[in-house]
Write a protein that holds these residues in place. Sequence first.
Motif, PDB file in Angstrom:
ATOM      1  N   ARG A 277       0.956  -0.865  -0.148  1.00 29.43           N
ATOM      2  CA  ARG A 277       0.283  -0.173   0.012  1.00 29.43           C
ATOM      3  C   ARG A 277       1.329   1.686   0.205  1.00 29.43           C
ATOM      4  O   ARG A 277       2.149   1.267   0.443  1.00 29.43           O
ATOM      5  CB  ARG A 277      -0.784   0.121   0.969  1.00 29.43           C
ATOM      6  CG  ARG A 277      -1.716  -0.496   1.309  1.00 29.43           C
ATOM      7  CD  ARG A 277      -2.247  -1.426   2.989  1.00 29.43           C
ATOM      8  NE  ARG A 277      -1.399  -1.032   3.934  1.00 29.43           N
ATOM      9  CZ  ARG A 277      -0.550  -2.288   4.178  1.00 29.43           C
ATOM     10  NH1 ARG A 277      -0.394  -3.249   3.435  1.00 29.43           N
ATOM     11  NH2 ARG A 277       0.511  -2.547   4.723  1.00 29.43           N
ATOM     12  N   ALA A 278       0.152   2.243  -0.907  1.00 28.14           N
ATOM     13  CA  ALA A 278       0.857   3.492  -0.639  1.00 28.14           C
ATOM     14  C   ALA A 278       2.351   3.210  -1.101  1.00 28.14           C
ATOM     15  O   ALA A 278       2.949   4.520  -0.551  1.00 28.14           O
ATOM     16  CB  ALA A 278       0.688   3.958   0.923  1.00 28.14           C
ATOM     17  N   PRO A 282       6.098   9.808  -0.893  1.00 31.69           N
ATOM     18  CA  PRO A 282       7.133  10.429  -0.526  1.00 31.69           C
ATOM     19  C   PRO A 282       8.237   9.333   0.625  1.00 31.69           C
ATOM     20  O   PRO A 282       9.072   9.388   0.171  1.00 31.69           O
ATOM     21  CB  PRO A 282       7.641  11.013  -1.259  1.00 31.69           C
ATOM     22  CG  PRO A 282       6.068  11.848  -1.917  1.00 31.69           C
ATOM     23  CD  PRO A 282       4.746  10.955  -1.568  1.00 31.69           C
ATOM     24  N   ASP A 283       8.158   9.573   1.958  1.00 31.53           N
ATOM     25  CA  ASP A 283       7.956   8.570   3.124  1.00 31.53           C
ATOM     26  C   ASP A 283       8.129   7.033   2.492  1.00 31.53           C
ATOM     27  O   ASP A 283       9.343   6.681   3.062  1.00 31.53           O
ATOM     28  CB  ASP A 283       6.807   9.208   4.236  1.00 31.53           C
ATOM     29  CG  ASP A 283       7.374  10.686   3.993  1.00 31.53           C
ATOM     30  OD1 ASP A 283       8.412  11.727   4.128  1.00 31.53           O
ATOM     31  OD2 ASP A 283       6.538  10.893   5.193  1.00 31.53           O
ATOM     32  N   VAL A 284       6.738   6.753   2.172  1.00 22.29           N
ATOM     33  CA  VAL A 284       7.755   5.292   1.587  1.00 22.29           C
ATOM     34  C   VAL A 284       8.476   5.326   1.356  1.00 22.29           C
ATOM     35  O   VAL A 284       9.749   4.315   1.246  1.00 22.29           O
ATOM     36  CB  VAL A 284       6.226   4.706   1.193  1.00 22.29           C
ATOM     37  CG1 VAL A 284       6.308   3.285   1.070  1.00 22.29           C
ATOM     38  CG2 VAL A 284       5.268   4.646   2.551  1.00 22.29           C
ATOM     39  N   THR A 377       5.436  -3.425  19.146  1.00 21.79           N
ATOM     40  CA  THR A 377       5.689  -2.636  17.614  1.00 21.79           C
ATOM     41  C   THR A 377       7.236  -3.415  16.883  1.00 21.79           C
ATOM     42  O   THR A 377       7.343  -4.052  17.384  1.00 21.79           O
ATOM     43  CB  THR A 377       5.906  -0.826  18.413  1.00 21.79           C
ATOM     44  OG1 THR A 377       7.739  -1.224  18.931  1.00 21.79           O
ATOM     45  CG2 THR A 377       5.199  -0.995  19.698  1.00 21.79           C
ATOM     46  N   ILE A 378       6.655  -2.556  15.724  1.00 24.70           N
ATOM     47  CA  ILE A 378       7.613  -2.939  15.021  1.00 24.70           C
ATOM     48  C   ILE A 378       9.313  -2.053  14.790  1.00 24.70           C
ATOM     49  O   ILE A 378      10.312  -2.425  15.098  1.00 24.70           O
ATOM     50  CB  ILE A 378       7.202  -2.236  12.339  1.00 24.70           C
ATOM     51  CG1 ILE A 378       6.439  -2.895  12.683  1.00 24.70           C
ATOM     52  CG2 ILE A 378       8.786  -2.573  12.703  1.00 24.70           C
ATOM     53  CD1 ILE A 378       6.329  -2.310  11.402  1.00 24.70           C
ATOM     54  N   ASP A 379       9.385  -1.351  15.949  1.00 26.34           N
ATOM     55  CA  ASP A 379      10.048  -0.284  16.270  1.00 26.34           C
ATOM     56  C   ASP A 379      11.034  -1.356  16.788  1.00 26.34           C
ATOM     57  O   ASP A 379      12.621  -1.534  16.916  1.00 26.34           O
ATOM     58  CB  ASP A 379      10.411   0.609  16.235  1.00 26.34           C
ATOM     59  CG  ASP A 379      11.735   1.596  17.464  1.00 26.34           C
ATOM     60  OD1 ASP A 379      12.458   2.080  17.044  1.00 26.34           O
ATOM     61  OD2 ASP A 379      11.474   0.925  18.943  1.00 26.34           O
ATOM     62  N   GLU A 380      10.340  -2.160  18.611  1.00 28.16           N
ATOM     63  CA  GLU A 380      10.782  -3.023  19.271  1.00 28.16           C
ATOM     64  C   GLU A 380      11.326  -3.849  18.329  1.00 28.16           C
ATOM     65  O   GLU A 380      12.614  -4.673  18.828  1.00 28.16           O
ATOM     66  CB  GLU A 380       9.616  -3.112  20.276  1.00 28.16           C
ATOM     67  CG  GLU A 380       9.193  -2.480  21.403  1.00 28.16           C
ATOM     68  CD  GLU A 380       8.251  -2.991  21.964  1.00 28.16           C
ATOM     69  OE1 GLU A 380       7.956  -4.154  21.748  1.00 28.16           O
ATOM     70  OE2 GLU A 380       7.508  -1.960  22.968  1.00 28.16           O
ATOM     71  N   LYS A 406       9.632   7.544   8.382  1.00 24.28           N
ATOM     72  CA  LYS A 406      10.270   6.965   6.825  1.00 24.28           C
ATOM     73  C   LYS A 406      10.482   5.281   7.125  1.00 24.28           C
ATOM     74  O   LYS A 406       9.421   4.617   6.070  1.00 24.28           O
ATOM     75  CB  LYS A 406      10.638   7.555   6.457  1.00 24.28           C
ATOM     76  CG  LYS A 406      10.728   9.194   6.381  1.00 24.28           C
ATOM     77  CD  LYS A 406      11.807   9.953   5.909  1.00 24.28           C
ATOM     78  CE  LYS A 406      11.602  11.492   5.491  1.00 24.28           C
ATOM     79  NZ  LYS A 406      12.373  12.042   4.750  1.00 24.28           N
ATOM     80  N   LEU A 407      11.410   4.693   7.366  1.00 25.58           N
ATOM     81  CA  LEU A 407      11.408   2.926   6.991  1.00 25.58           C
ATOM     82  C   LEU A 407      10.320   2.317   7.982  1.00 25.58           C
ATOM     83  O   LEU A 407      10.003   1.710   7.171  1.00 25.58           O
ATOM     84  CB  LEU A 407      13.003   2.690   8.000  1.00 25.58           C
ATOM     85  CG  LEU A 407      13.392   1.348   8.062  1.00 25.58           C
ATOM     86  CD1 LEU A 407      15.482   1.674   8.288  1.00 25.58           C
ATOM     87  CD2 LEU A 407      12.886   0.622   8.693  1.00 25.58           C
ATOM     88  N   LEU A 408      10.353   2.772   8.839  1.00 32.36           N
ATOM     89  CA  LEU A 408       9.078   2.288   9.611  1.00 32.36           C
ATOM     90  C   LEU A 408       7.221   2.342   8.638  1.00 32.36           C
ATOM     91  O   LEU A 408       6.500   1.298   8.639  1.00 32.36           O
ATOM     92  CB  LEU A 408       8.504   2.935  11.317  1.00 32.36           C
ATOM     93  CG  LEU A 408       9.696   2.516  12.233  1.00 32.36           C
ATOM     94  CD1 LEU A 408       9.263   3.277  13.482  1.00 32.36           C
ATOM     95  CD2 LEU A 408       9.605   0.872  12.435  1.00 32.36           C
ATOM     96  N   ARG A 409       7.100   3.256   8.194  1.00 29.98           N
ATOM     97  CA  ARG A 409       6.384   3.894   7.335  1.00 29.98           C
ATOM     98  C   ARG A 409       6.145   2.338   6.078  1.00 29.98           C
ATOM     99  O   ARG A 409       5.529   2.357   5.600  1.00 29.98           O
ATOM    100  CB  ARG A 409       5.839   5.032   7.048  1.00 29.98           C
ATOM    101  CG  ARG A 409       4.482   5.690   6.464  1.00 29.98           C
ATOM    102  CD  ARG A 409       4.559   6.711   6.119  1.00 29.98           C
ATOM    103  NE  ARG A 409       4.182   7.016   5.230  1.00 29.98           N
ATOM    104  CZ  ARG A 409       3.375   8.196   5.240  1.00 29.98           C
ATOM    105  NH1 ARG A 409       3.562   9.452   6.023  1.00 29.98           N
ATOM    106  NH2 ARG A 409       1.921   8.840   4.720  1.00 29.98           N
ATOM    107  N   PHE A 410       7.849   2.661   5.576  1.00 32.55           N
ATOM    108  CA  PHE A 410       8.000   1.760   4.597  1.00 32.55           C
ATOM    109  C   PHE A 410       7.477   0.143   5.014  1.00 32.55           C
ATOM    110  O   PHE A 410       6.604  -0.837   4.496  1.00 32.55           O
ATOM    111  CB  PHE A 410       9.526   1.645   3.957  1.00 32.55           C
ATOM    112  CG  PHE A 410       9.172   0.313   3.357  1.00 32.55           C
ATOM    113  CD1 PHE A 410       8.942  -0.105   1.889  1.00 32.55           C
ATOM    114  CD2 PHE A 410      10.095  -0.405   3.892  1.00 32.55           C
ATOM    115  CE1 PHE A 410       9.834  -0.837   1.289  1.00 32.55           C
ATOM    116  CE2 PHE A 410      10.738  -1.343   3.059  1.00 32.55           C
ATOM    117  CZ  PHE A 410      10.584  -1.949   1.966  1.00 32.55           C
ATOM    118  N   LEU A 411       8.423   0.014   5.801  1.00 32.27           N
ATOM    119  CA  LEU A 411       7.732  -1.451   6.791  1.00 32.27           C
ATOM    120  C   LEU A 411       6.087  -1.685   6.903  1.00 32.27           C
ATOM    121  O   LEU A 411       5.566  -2.662   6.505  1.00 32.27           O
ATOM    122  CB  LEU A 411       8.397  -2.131   7.721  1.00 32.27           C
ATOM    123  CG  LEU A 411       9.851  -1.338   8.236  1.00 32.27           C
ATOM    124  CD1 LEU A 411      10.105  -2.167   9.472  1.00 32.27           C
ATOM    125  CD2 LEU A 411      10.179  -3.583   6.671  1.00 32.27           C
TER     126      LEU A 411
END
Length: 414
Positions: A277-278, A282-284, A377-380, A406-411
């Motif tokens: 998705r998305a 640009p951030d993705v 969370t993905i960060d964790e 931005k990296l987390l938004r991509f994931l």
Amino acid sequence: MKIDFLKRNSTRLAIYCANKLSKSSMLLVFSLICACSVLEPALPPDEELLDGPIEGLTLSESAQFLAGDIAFNDEVFNSKTGLGPLFVSTSCGSCHAGDGKGHPFTTLTRFGQKDHTGNQYLHLGGPQLQHRAIAGYQPELIPVGATSTKLTPPANTGLGFLELVSDADLLAMADPDDINNDGVSGVPNWIRIPGFVEVPSEAVERDGKYIGRFGKKAATFDLLQQTVSAYNQDMGISSTFIPHDTYSGKTVDPEVSDHTIRQVVAYLQMLKVPISRAQNDPDVKAGKALFMNAGCESCHKQSLRSGQSRTKALSNKTFYPYTDLLLHDMGPGLDDGYTEGSATSSEWRTPPLWGLGLSPASQGGQYYLMHDGRAHTIDEAIKMHGGEAGNSLNNYNKMADTDKTKLLRFLNSL
């Protein structure tokens, strides 16, 4: 037949009807489908769902997919239909809601094997703990002295493509001696396989062992082995493939037919891949570049290719799962003291990242990530990486907060 099932499977049901039902029966079914569309809200868009078939199936394949869908998601076993006497769950779908990841209530426990010497507790119920039992029986307990681990059920989507990645491609990605000096040395899990498994002619064999692809430590060869093992170990359902009672260990009559097993296997093989998705955000896009530059793709390979299949829609396709299906040493923080096949206790198969952002939909509204769901969370989850992922983790930790976002938004878009 349940109304919610009719609505969820209306397109596939229409195909099935065209092949199987009389004209009068078809009119009745289509009337029910139309009623569903009036009475219930519209389904979410495809990119927000993990279940559904791959594109390009024939009519007969679609009918087979639907039959497997019914067996997987709608058949609930009880003591009269073969459940147990010891079990973990009463149906396939109860551990994989919407074909997504499981949550703490559906987490499995394996026990008994701490090193290459094999499981020393098979006579005491290993390798899987059946913590529930039908009336008149006592559930299992982990034997004294046995090592154990908890494993969260994975998502089911795209499994047919992963099954078809060639051994040659897997071995080409492996780097056991870290020749390129990037700190990553992925290796296959070489496993012994049961006699009922159909080994492809191109499969690579070493000392009687073959490369595993499925499971947290890649200790399962293919989806047939995965399916019959789940019926037996998760639900206590015997088959001609594994005709053993989980309580007594004795050979018993099959409680599920070969035909149903094959339909479920076909269903798993023909499930669609998650839709990203998305991707034009640009951030993705920036997050994907950061993911690559951090070295994450050393294990989470962006693209793989399937080999030849009897199902044309699966054959020779490039797909994007973000995994190499290999084992990697993840360091002492993720060493659970348990192993399978040739894997060590700190080695884990790289989990596919596709569908990651949809995980909360099947996990009660929040994340339960890593092999046992310990990360919320993905960060964790990223910060729990160690061992071969150490360099990538350091690169992530050095990023500015805006870049991490931005990296987390991509994931989350996968």
